[in-house]
Scaffold this motif. Structure first.
Motif, mmCIF file in Angstrom:
data_model
loop_
_atom_site.group_PDB
_atom_site.id
_atom_site.type_symbol
_atom_site.label_atom_id
_atom_site.label_comp_id
_atom_site.label_asym_id
_atom_site.label_seq_id
_atom_site.Cartn_x
_atom_site.Cartn_y
_atom_site.Cartn_z
ATOM 1 N N SER A 51 0.824 -1.218 0.000
ATOM 2 C CA SER A 51 0.000 0.000 0.000
ATOM 3 C C SER A 51 0.858 1.268 0.000
ATOM 4 C CB SER A 51 -0.937 -0.011 1.198
ATOM 5 O OG SER A 51 -0.190 -0.157 2.376
ATOM 6 N N THR A 52 2.107 1.156 0.473
ATOM 7 C CA THR A 52 3.002 2.321 0.454
ATOM 8 C C THR A 52 3.194 2.821 -0.982
ATOM 9 O OG1 THR A 52 4.183 1.154 2.206
ATOM 10 C CG2 THR A 52 5.193 3.172 1.361
ATOM 11 N N GLU A 53 3.533 1.891 -1.885
ATOM 12 C CA GLU A 53 3.762 2.273 -3.278
ATOM 13 C C GLU A 53 2.443 2.642 -3.958
ATOM 14 O OE1 GLU A 53 5.150 -0.467 -1.892
ATOM 15 O OE2 GLU A 53 7.144 0.395 -1.684
ATOM 16 N N VAL A 54 1.358 1.966 -3.547
ATOM 17 C CA VAL A 54 0.049 2.280 -4.104
ATOM 18 C C VAL A 54 -0.311 3.737 -3.781
ATOM 19 C CG1 VAL A 54 -2.420 1.836 -3.836
ATOM 20 C CG2 VAL A 54 -0.833 -0.069 -4.157
ATOM 21 N N LYS A 55 -0.002 4.153 -2.568
ATOM 22 C CA LYS A 55 -0.297 5.539 -2.169
ATOM 23 C C LYS A 55 0.518 6.523 -2.987
ATOM 24 C CE LYS A 55 -2.037 4.884 2.506
ATOM 25 N NZ LYS A 55 -1.321 3.849 3.292
ATOM 26 N N GLN A 56 1.785 6.151 -3.263
ATOM 27 C CA GLN A 56 2.623 7.031 -4.089
ATOM 28 C C GLN A 56 2.008 7.193 -5.484
ATOM 29 O OE1 GLN A 56 6.524 5.242 -4.029
ATOM 30 N NE2 GLN A 56 6.848 5.671 -1.854
ATOM 31 N N PHE A 57 1.466 6.070 -5.998
ATOM 32 C CA PHE A 57 0.829 6.109 -7.317
ATOM 33 C C PHE A 57 -0.426 6.980 -7.283
ATOM 34 C CE2 PHE A 57 -2.424 4.262 -10.150
ATOM 35 C CZ PHE A 57 -1.808 4.427 -11.378
ATOM 36 N N GLU A 58 -1.231 6.783 -6.254
ATOM 37 C CA GLU A 58 -2.479 7.535 -6.153
ATOM 38 C C GLU A 58 -2.217 9.022 -5.928
ATOM 39 O OE1 GLU A 58 -5.701 4.260 -4.517
ATOM 40 O OE2 GLU A 58 -4.405 5.267 -3.061
ATOM 41 N N LYS A 110 0.220 10.608 -7.305
ATOM 42 C CA LYS A 110 0.568 11.172 -8.600
ATOM 43 C C LYS A 110 -0.658 11.236 -9.516
ATOM 44 C CE LYS A 110 3.763 10.945 -12.459
ATOM 45 N NZ LYS A 110 4.697 10.122 -13.222
ATOM 46 N N TYR A 111 -1.527 10.234 -9.414
ATOM 47 C CA TYR A 111 -2.737 10.188 -10.250
ATOM 48 C C TYR A 111 -3.980 10.159 -9.358
ATOM 49 C CZ TYR A 111 0.683 8.759 -13.774
ATOM 50 O OH TYR A 111 1.774 8.697 -14.611
ATOM 51 N N PRO A 112 -4.386 11.292 -8.844
ATOM 52 C CA PRO A 112 -5.469 11.321 -7.837
ATOM 53 C C PRO A 112 -6.805 10.799 -8.371
ATOM 54 C CG PRO A 112 -4.660 13.538 -8.335
ATOM 55 C CD PRO A 112 -3.831 12.598 -9.128
ATOM 56 N N LYS A 113 -6.987 10.769 -9.679
ATOM 57 C CA LYS A 113 -8.261 10.293 -10.231
ATOM 58 C C LYS A 113 -8.360 8.766 -10.202
ATOM 59 C CE LYS A 113 -10.301 14.122 -11.223
ATOM 60 N NZ LYS A 113 -10.205 14.942 -12.411
ATOM 61 N N ILE A 114 -7.223 8.104 -10.055
ATOM 62 C CA ILE A 114 -7.215 6.635 -10.109
ATOM 63 C C ILE A 114 -7.245 6.063 -8.683
ATOM 64 C CG2 ILE A 114 -6.059 4.592 -11.049
ATOM 65 C CD1 ILE A 114 -6.629 6.532 -13.262
ATOM 66 N N THR A 115 -8.188 5.164 -8.451
ATOM 67 C CA THR A 115 -8.253 4.484 -7.161
ATOM 68 C C THR A 115 -7.779 3.048 -7.356
ATOM 69 O OG1 THR A 115 -10.211 5.783 -6.719
ATOM 70 C CG2 THR A 115 -9.757 3.962 -5.206
ATOM 71 N N VAL A 116 -6.895 2.605 -6.460
ATOM 72 C CA VAL A 116 -6.371 1.241 -6.570
ATOM 73 C C VAL A 116 -6.946 0.384 -5.455
ATOM 74 C CG1 VAL A 116 -4.302 -0.193 -6.514
ATOM 75 C CG2 VAL A 116 -4.228 2.056 -7.596
ATOM 76 N N LYS A 117 -7.590 -0.710 -5.857
ATOM 77 C CA LYS A 117 -8.086 -1.666 -4.870
ATOM 78 C C LYS A 117 -7.086 -2.809 -4.780
ATOM 79 C CE LYS A 117 -12.038 -3.966 -4.386
ATOM 80 N NZ LYS A 117 -13.180 -4.570 -5.057
ATOM 81 N N LEU A 118 -6.380 -2.851 -3.650
ATOM 82 C CA LEU A 118 -5.289 -3.809 -3.503
ATOM 83 C C LEU A 118 -5.747 -5.039 -2.722
ATOM 84 C CD1 LEU A 118 -2.190 -4.312 -3.769
ATOM 85 C CD2 LEU A 118 -1.937 -3.106 -1.606
ATOM 86 N N SER A 119 -5.463 -6.241 -3.250
ATOM 87 C CA SER A 119 -5.787 -7.463 -2.512
ATOM 88 C C SER A 119 -4.580 -8.382 -2.479
ATOM 89 C CB SER A 119 -6.920 -8.243 -3.176
ATOM 90 O OG SER A 119 -8.034 -7.442 -3.367
#
Lengths: 317, 449
Positions: free
Chosen positions: B64-71, B73-82
């Motif tokens: 989720s650390t890297e996912v947050k970095q991605f989000e 940078k791209y605030p419109k994209i939501t990542v659902k991580l499993s």
């Protein structure tokens, strides 16, 4: 059903007209169907439909290259000559003839001992023997897996402390025996309870009569109690046969500790599981599952038939 | 035994459930995808500014650390991580989900399993994967690409080396072996002087064994990306490797315990094994499991077959992030795989915080990573060593499109021979036979050399 019969006779006794009686019976029939409906739905959706569906699947073959084709009985033909399947069935047959008698003799012995009323703290002992059955198979297997551990398991440590070479209980040669031990530990209590409750339902007059005839406790156990609970014993035998051939959790869990000794086809159920989820051969797995069901039916039927014949012979003699 | 009586029903039930999904989904493998034309920057900008949710399956801890970095940078994209499991458990679920038409957008897949999923993966070349190719260690790119298509962005990898207990070697008076011949001699001395095994050769770890074949020059598997596979397990080179280990096992100089279970951890901690042929992810793994032996370990390259020739090594483990071709948000998904594994901050976080060994050259070379001195290894710069080793790997190595079976078959054949201490050459032959038979049964054209 018995309540329906009771109300029917009640209705007849009170002299109501037949029309009324039909109506009430119809109401009861409707109620009965309504009550079993949830079960029927679940039974159809969760058991019959999947069963039929698996049956259909077992006549097909799916390939990574080539897709799905109808192959008739080819999966079954393959299975009856598949050394892995036959090996699993053979192993479970061995399991059956060794483990089941040991387990049931223990269960019968404990049940008779508790029933004799000569055991102190009987309630506690009964519970203690039964408790392993309440332990989930997963926990039981992990527990025994630790006990069997070849480096740091208690058994190894005790034997090593005595200066002896400890056997590896999880090696190819010994793992079947190790699993037999786990299953016996798990199910002695369960079978004991069935036999014990059957023993409790024997009328005590029989014992009095036997005692008057001069029979000791051993003789009463052998000649009165065991014959009286024969149906219960047969029940435990049938359950055990089914259980043996369907062995799954124990080898599946021990696989992590002894991957090469267990392999992917230790028991037919484990083989079907691995065929479906590792080999991605769902069709063949379905065929294996059906054949296994057939084997269980045949063995159970033979045992039942033999028991019945013996009973008839004894009745004639 | 009542509880067991339901098991056939349960097995049948789950088989049927999976198969329902099978029939409703499509099964024919098709390498083609509708969109092989390059995606333009305008399309990417538009997609990344449209509110979108993508699902990502990964077992990387704290991803989720890297996912947050991605989000960020791209605030419109939501990542659902499993995290649906590591390795095989994930692949089983992934297959089911794909067949049900409900696969995730992005999935983490180990290199050796990429060909097994190839028909379900999106070629990332139109999404700009080729443009970042040069930023990666050259030997890793062959693991994610086939016939000009790229099926994933490399995340971590595992060049193989030799991790050993310098204290045990010292006690035995052995200098660290540079060749396999020296390794065998050292094994005898260590066993005689200290009672320890020089290492453990598990019968349940095809990944490690295949790594050793790879290093020796064995090429057991091949796949043309279509309908032809090559199974050359029982080759002369592989026989040489099997013979070598056969001798050590027969002499009782290496243990044959299953790896990654509790007994094995205890064995590493207690010095039952004087070393471990571990990949680049091994050092951090050891620190976590056998912390009390800190400072006693040393990392070195694998022993070599020739004392004078060029060094060789191989890969064991590592994975890529792939985009599924069933994804409806391929642009966002592809951008995600590129961001987490290529963005300098994200890649460095993965390397330093989550201890993934990075195939991205810039991260590998960064002082924050390569300069790390490990107390566990007595102050050695282990990452720098493994970086050097990665340059000695011959990238020409392929996998089968059915590695699940090939590896499970290893456990029943060669692995079983290892565990039972029987003839490894017979085990190698049996493994070859099973993998060939399965390939034919699955409709492949099987070549054996």
């Amino acid at each position: 059903m018995s309540s329906a019969v009771a109300s029917k006779t009640a209705a007849a006794a009170s002299g109501h007209p037949p029309r009324r009686r039909n109506e009430s019976r119809r109401n009861q029939t409707v109620a009965a169907y309504a009550l079993i409906l949830p079960f029927v739905i679940v039974f159809l959706a969760m058991l019959v439909v999947p069963l039929v569906y698996s049956g259909v699947l077992s006549f097909f073959r799916t390939q990574i290259v080539g897709g799905t084709v109808f192959v008739g009985l080819s999966n079954y033909v393959q299975a009856v000559t598949d050394p892995l399947f036959l090996g699993g069935v053979g192993r479970m047959g061995l399991f059956l003839v060794i483990q089941v008698p040991i387990m049931l003799i223990f269960a019968l012995f404990f049940a008779l001992a508790l029933d004799s009323g000569r055991v102190r703290a009987a309630k506690f002992i009964r519970l203690a023997i039964f408790v392993p059955y309440a332990v989930p198979a997963v926990v039981a297997t992990l527990l025994w897996g630790y006990i069997y551990g070849s480096n740091f398991g208690p058994i190894t440590q005790v034997i090593s402390a005595l200066g002896l070479q400890a056997p590896n209980l999880l090696s190819s040669n010994l793992v079947l025996g190790s699993i037999m031990n786990i299953v016996t530990w798990e199910f002695v209590g369960y079978n004991m309870i069935i036999l014990f409750s059957a023993l409790r339902s024997i009328p005590t007059e029989l014992y009095d009569a036997a005692q008057v005839d001069g029979a000791g406790q051993w003789r009463i156990a052998w000649s009165v109690k065991i014959p009286a609970i024969r149906p219960a014993i047969l029940l435990t035998v049938i359950f055990s046969i089914i259980g043996s051939f369907q062995l799954f959790s124990e080898p599946q869990l021990l696989y992590n500790l002894a991957p090469n000794a267990i392999g992917t086809a230790f028991s037919p159920n484990l083989y079907a599981y691995n065929l479906a989820f590792i080999n991605q051969n769902i069709n063949y797995a379905a065929a294996i599952a059906f054949l296994l069901g057939l084997v269980i039916m045949i063995v159970s039927y033979i045992v039942q038939l033999t028991a019945q014949r013996r009973e008839r012979e004894q009745g004639a003699a | 035994m009542r509880s067991k009586a339901t098991r056939t029903a349960v097995t049948l039930g789950s088989i049927a459930a999976i198969s329902t999904l099978l029939l409703t989904g499509c099964t024919a493998p098709s390498a083609s995808s509708s969109s092989d034309t390059p995606v333009t920057q305008a399309e990417i900008t538009k997609a990344m500014n449209t509110p979108t949710t993508i699902t990502v399956w990964s077992w990387v801890p704290n991803f989720s650390t890297e996912v947050k970095q991605f989000e960020a940078k791209y605030p419109k994209i939501t990542v659902k991580l499993s995290n649906v499991g590591q390795g095989l458990p994930e692949y089983t679920k992934l297959r089911t989900a794909i067949k049900a038409g409900q696969g995730p957008d992005v999935a983490q897949i180990e290199y050796q399993y990429i060909p097994s999923f190839q028909s379900d993966l999106q070629n990332l070349v139109p999404y700009g994967a080729d443009k970042i190719k040069a930023d990666y260690v050259s030997s890793i790119w062959g693991q994610v690409s086939k016939n000009g298509a790229v099926y994933g962005i490399p995340q971590d990898f595992g060049p193989m080396g030799n991790l050993y207990r310098s204290d045990i070697l010292k006690k035995a008076g052995v200098t660290p072996p540079a060749t396999w011949a020296e390794y065998a001699t050292a094994a005898q001395t260590i066993k005689d002087k200290t009672g320890s095994y020089i290492s453990d050769m598990p019968g349940n770890d095809p990944g490690q064994f295949v790594g050793l074949l790879w290093q020796a020059g064995g090429r057991p598997f091949g796949y043309d990306g279509k309908k032809t596979v090559t199974v050359n397990i029982d080759s002369a080179v592989d026989q040489k490797v099997a013979t070598y280990w056969n001798t050590l096992i027969q002499k009782g100089l290496v243990a044959v315990d299953p790896d990654f279970d509790n007994d094995w951890y205890q064995g590493l901690a207690s010095g039952k094994y004087a070393g471990w042929l571990g990949a680049a992810w091994g050092p951090v793994f050891l620190q976590g499991t056998v912390a009390k032996t800190s400072g006693l370990w040393t990392a070195s390259p694998l022993p070599q077959y020739s004392a004078t020739g060029a060094q060789t090594s191989s890969f064991w483990g590592g994975s890529a992030d792939s985009v599924l071709n069933s994804s409806k948000n391929k642009i966002a998904a592809a951008e995600f795989t590129k961001f987490v594994n290529h963005d300098s901050t994200s890649s460095l976080t993965l390397a330093t915080k989550q201890s993934l060994f990075p195939p991205l050259k810039a991260t590998l070379a960064s002082p924050a990573f390569s300069g790390q001195k490990s107390d566990f290894f007595g102050g050695q710069t282990v990452n720098a060593l493994y970086n050097t080793i990665s340059g000695t790997v011959d990238p020409n190595f392929q996998w089968l499109p059915y590695m699940d079976y090939a590896y499970s078959s290893f456990n029943n054949t060669l692995g079983k021979a290892i565990a039972d201490k029987t003839d490894l050459l017979a085990g190698l032959k049996a493994w070859q036979a099973q993998v060939v038979a399965y390939g034919k049964q699955q409709g492949f054209t099987v070549k054996t050399n």
